[in-house]
Structure formats: C-alpha cells, structure tokens
Write a protein that holds these residues in place. Structure first.
Motif, short mmCIF file in Angstrom:
data_model
loop_
_atom_site.label_atom_id
_atom_site.label_comp_id
_atom_site.label_asym_id
_atom_site.label_seq_id
_atom_site.Cartn_x
_atom_site.Cartn_y
_atom_site.Cartn_z
N ALA A 324 0.32 -6.11 4.76
CA ALA A 324 1.65 -6.40 5.13
C ALA A 324 2.60 -5.41 4.72
O ALA A 324 3.77 -5.42 5.27
N ARG A 325 2.35 -4.18 3.98
CA ARG A 325 3.17 -2.99 3.62
C ARG A 325 3.15 -2.39 4.72
O ARG A 325 3.93 -1.29 4.65
N LYS A 326 2.19 -2.34 5.60
CA LYS A 326 2.18 -1.33 6.71
C LYS A 326 2.22 0.06 6.40
O LYS A 326 3.01 1.02 7.15
N ARG A 327 1.41 0.47 5.36
CA ARG A 327 1.20 1.87 5.14
C ARG A 327 -0.20 2.36 5.27
O ARG A 327 -1.17 1.39 5.16
N ARG A 328 -0.36 3.42 5.44
CA ARG A 328 -1.50 3.96 5.73
C ARG A 328 -2.48 3.96 4.43
O ARG A 328 -3.73 3.40 4.60
N LYS A 329 -1.97 4.08 3.25
CA LYS A 329 -2.67 3.99 2.24
C LYS A 329 -3.20 2.71 1.77
O LYS A 329 -4.27 2.21 1.47
N ASN A 330 -2.49 1.71 2.02
CA ASN A 330 -2.56 0.19 1.91
C ASN A 330 -3.77 -0.26 2.97
O ASN A 330 -4.47 -1.04 2.48
N MET A 331 -3.52 0.19 4.09
CA MET A 331 -4.55 -0.24 5.20
C MET A 331 -6.03 0.29 4.75
O MET A 331 -6.92 -0.28 5.04
N SER A 332 -6.07 1.48 4.50
CA SER A 332 -7.32 2.00 3.98
C SER A 332 -7.73 1.24 2.86
O SER A 332 -9.05 1.12 2.96
#
Length: 419
Positions: A324-332
């Motif tokens: 939900a935060r839509k950030r590269r780190k979080n998606m990884s």
C-alpha cells in the motif's frame, strides 16, 4: 521459487508409474526437500553478501565510466581528442595526460600523484564527488592503483597507464546504449574500429563519438535499464513524505544483526514453528473434519478454500500493508516474503509431509493437487522472470490462478479419477 516445485517429482513421478505406495520414494522426497530447505536458508544468509559484491562491482564500473568521461573532457579542453577518428587512443594525448600528472617527472605516477589525478578530474575530494562516482576517496585510490599498477611496484609506468586506459575506454565504448549506438553508427563516416584493451584497435562501429565529442552529460551514456532505475529512484525520493524519510532514517540507525545472529534467530524460529506443527497438526485435521461434518460443507471446500485463507491471512495482510505504501523497498519486501513462503512450503512443509507418509506407510493420492500446484507456480515464476515491472491489469490473471487451480483439482479428481 519456481525451481522448488521440482521436488514434487521425487514422489509424483513414481506415482504416475504405478508406485503410489512407495516408502522409498517418500523417504527420498523427504530428504531432498529438507536438504533443499537447508540450501535455501544458507542462500538467504549469503545473499546479502552476494548483493554487496554486485553493488561494489557496479560502483567500480560506474567509476570507470565517469573517469573516462572526465578524462575525455579534460583532454579535449587541453590537448585534443582522447580518441582518434579511427577509434584508437591518441598517443600524443595520452602522453600529455600522463606527463601532466607525473608532477616530479620521474617517468611514473606514484600514489600521491594518483591522488592529484583524481582531484584534477574531480573524482575525489568530498561527498558530492563521492556520490558522483559511488566510491570513497581511499577506495578510489586503491582501486586505481590496482587497475593501473600491473606489476604492483606502487608506481604506474606510461606503458601500464596506456594499457589500462585502453581497457577502460574500450569498456565505456561498448557500454553505449544500443539505440544511441545505432543512431551514431548510421551517421558516422569514420572507420569502424575501437580499442582492444591492449593499446590496439578492433571493430566497434561508431562508438567512439561519445569521447570524441564529450559534451553530453554523463547520465546520457548510461545503459537504458540503469538510467531508468536511476530515474525511478530519484522520483521515489522526490515523492517521499517527511514521515517516510524520518522512518527510513530511524531504520538506518538500528544496528544491523550479524550473520551469526541472523542464523541463530532463524534456526530458533524455524524450530519453534516445526514444534507447533508437530503438536497441533493432528488436532487441526480433526477439527477441520468435524467442521465439515457439522456444517455439511464439502471437505474439498474446507481443505482448499477455508484452510488456505485462514493459514495465509497473516501473510496476505502484511503484504497488503507493505504494498500500500507503493515504494520500491516495500514492494521488494513483499515479493521476498511471497517467494520465501512458497519456497518453504515446497521444501520444509512438503518434506515433513513426506516424512509422515513414509512413517505411516501411506499411499500417495495427491496427483491432481501436485499437478495444479506445479502448473500455477511455474506460471507465476515464468511471468516474474519475463519482466521487472508490471501493469496493474497483470494482477487479474495472477488472481485468477487460484479459482482456476480449484477448478483444475475438481476436474482431475472427478472426471479423470486422479486420486
């Protein structure tokens, strides 16, 4: 992740051949699965170190690219083009550059003069320049000496300088993006040659132009994938809220765990998980059976719909929170969690189940389930391997795999008799 489904073959292949009740196949599969789990855990521990090596190699390559560009700009301003129209290094220009930084005129460049060379090319001397090359000053000096001082006498002779520079320039010329190279080559009237890394020339059509006319920005010559990743990171940082930046700063201040501590914690948590499975697996099966009988719900629905949703709900919620935060780190982190869960299901969980099959001398009657699991996992793995970014609509076929899998199991069980 996708490769872990091959472990099902240790017991499924004998079942297809008519040996559905084979303790040897179950034991072999259990050993292979548990060995795969250990290998995956070791890989997970060593992966950060492998990534660090790759990052270090990328930094060194970026430094070489930036250094050659800076050297080309300086030589173009003072001595002429670094590269001849034929694509070879210009001997007079190389000699002039060497003599400029050989300040004591000893015929060799020592470590102190290397520092002067880096300062003169604006490749050292502070955080902004360090950010430009991706390497610290001490690391940069050591690396230049390592690359240029081939006989390790702590002095760089002209021949060593010429050979190493030829190698660096040749690498930069072959790193020009394909589209840009084609455009330059189509308008280039000079001969098709470049450097072979030893001071000679070899075929390399049109790629020397980025050094003959070094007026473009450094980023313009980056490969398309690298440039896109860099632009994506910059956009992400620009769009980062103050709260997110503060959270990242707080996370960076937490002391990282050592490899030994990570290993110990992982073993402890896995041990606790295995113990919980051993204690509650039989009561859970009995409870689900009673639920099916009491409610009249089909055992198939209980086993393949209700149970997976209940057992995977925590991973589903945490993945949604990360994504939900839509950030590269979080998606990884989200993808790593999914990959890890699938791999552990196909190694540890399957291994323990096969061990039960072996000890209880049970018959393997799960051909339809295995076929569907393997097909769905390979489909998702192939899709993930095919590209790095996905449009939102790709979620629809991925989600559809779940009901399609249920339908597949029903068809194979009911109409083909795969039990």
């Amino acid at each position: 992740m996708a490769g872990s489904v091959l472990l099902y073959g240790t017991v499924q292949v004998p079942a297809f051949l008519g040996f559905s009740k084979s303790p040897q196949a179950a034991l072999t599969g259990a050993v292979c699965c548990l060995a795969g789990m250990v290998a995956y855990c070791i890989y997970s521990v060593l992966y950060p170190q492998l990534q660090e090596r790759r990052i270090a190699a990328a930094r060194r390559k970026r430094f070489r690219m930036v250094a050659v560009k800076a050297l080309a700009v300086r030589s173009n301003e003072r001595y002429g083009s670094l590269v001849q129209p034929s694509g070879c290094l210009d001997p007079a220009t190389v000699r002039s550059i060497f003599d400029e930084f050989d300040s004591d005129k000893s015929g060799a460049i020592d470590a102190k003069e290397v520092q002067g060379l880096l300062l003169g090319l604006q490749l050292a001397g502070g955080p902004p320049l360090g950010m430009r090359t991706g390497m610290a000053d001490k690391e940069t000096m050591d690396y230049v000496m390592q690359e240029f001082d081939s006989n390790t006498d702590s002095r760089i002779s002209f021949d060593e300088f010429n050979v190493a520079l030829s190698r660096w320039v040749s690498e930069r010329l072959t790193t020009v993006p394909t589209a840009a190279t084609a455009a330059v080559a189509s308008s280039d009237s000079y001969s098709s040659s470049s450097l072979d890394g030893t001071g000679g020339c070899s075929s390399n059509s049109g790629r020397y132009r980025s050094l003959v006319n070094p007026t473009e920005t450094i980023l313009a010559d980056l490969p398309a994938d690298d440039l896109a990743a860099l632009q994506g990171t910059a956009a992400e940082l620009d769009g980062e809220s103050p709260d997110e930046a503060a959270e990242d700063l707080q996370e960076s201040e937490v002391a990282p765990l050592s490899t030994r501590d990570i290993f110990i914690r992982a073993v402890q948590k896995m041990g606790v998980g295995i113990a919980l499975c051993a204690v509650f697996s039989d009561p859970l099966v009995e409870a689900l059976t009673n639920l099916s009988r009491a409610t009249g719900i089909s055992p198939f629905v209980v086993g393949f719909v209700l149970t997976p949703l209940a057992s995977n709900s925590s991973e589903f919620v945490s993945s949604l929170n990360f994504a939900a935060r839509k950030r590269r780190k979080n998606m990884s982190l989200t993808l790593a969690q999914v990959y890890g869960a699938v791999t552990m299901n196909n190694t540890l969980v399957l291994g323990l189940f096969l061990l039960v099959v072996y000890l209880q001398k049970l018959e393997w009657v799960y051909s339809s389930e295995v076929t569907v699991i393997v097909a769905a996992t390979l489909a998702v793995g192939a899709l993930g391997f095919s590209r790095n970014t996905f449009k939102t609509w790709w979620a629809l076929p991925a989600i559809a795999l779940y009901p399609l899998s249920l339908a597949g199991v029903y068809v194979l069980d009911t109409f083909l008799g795969w039990r």
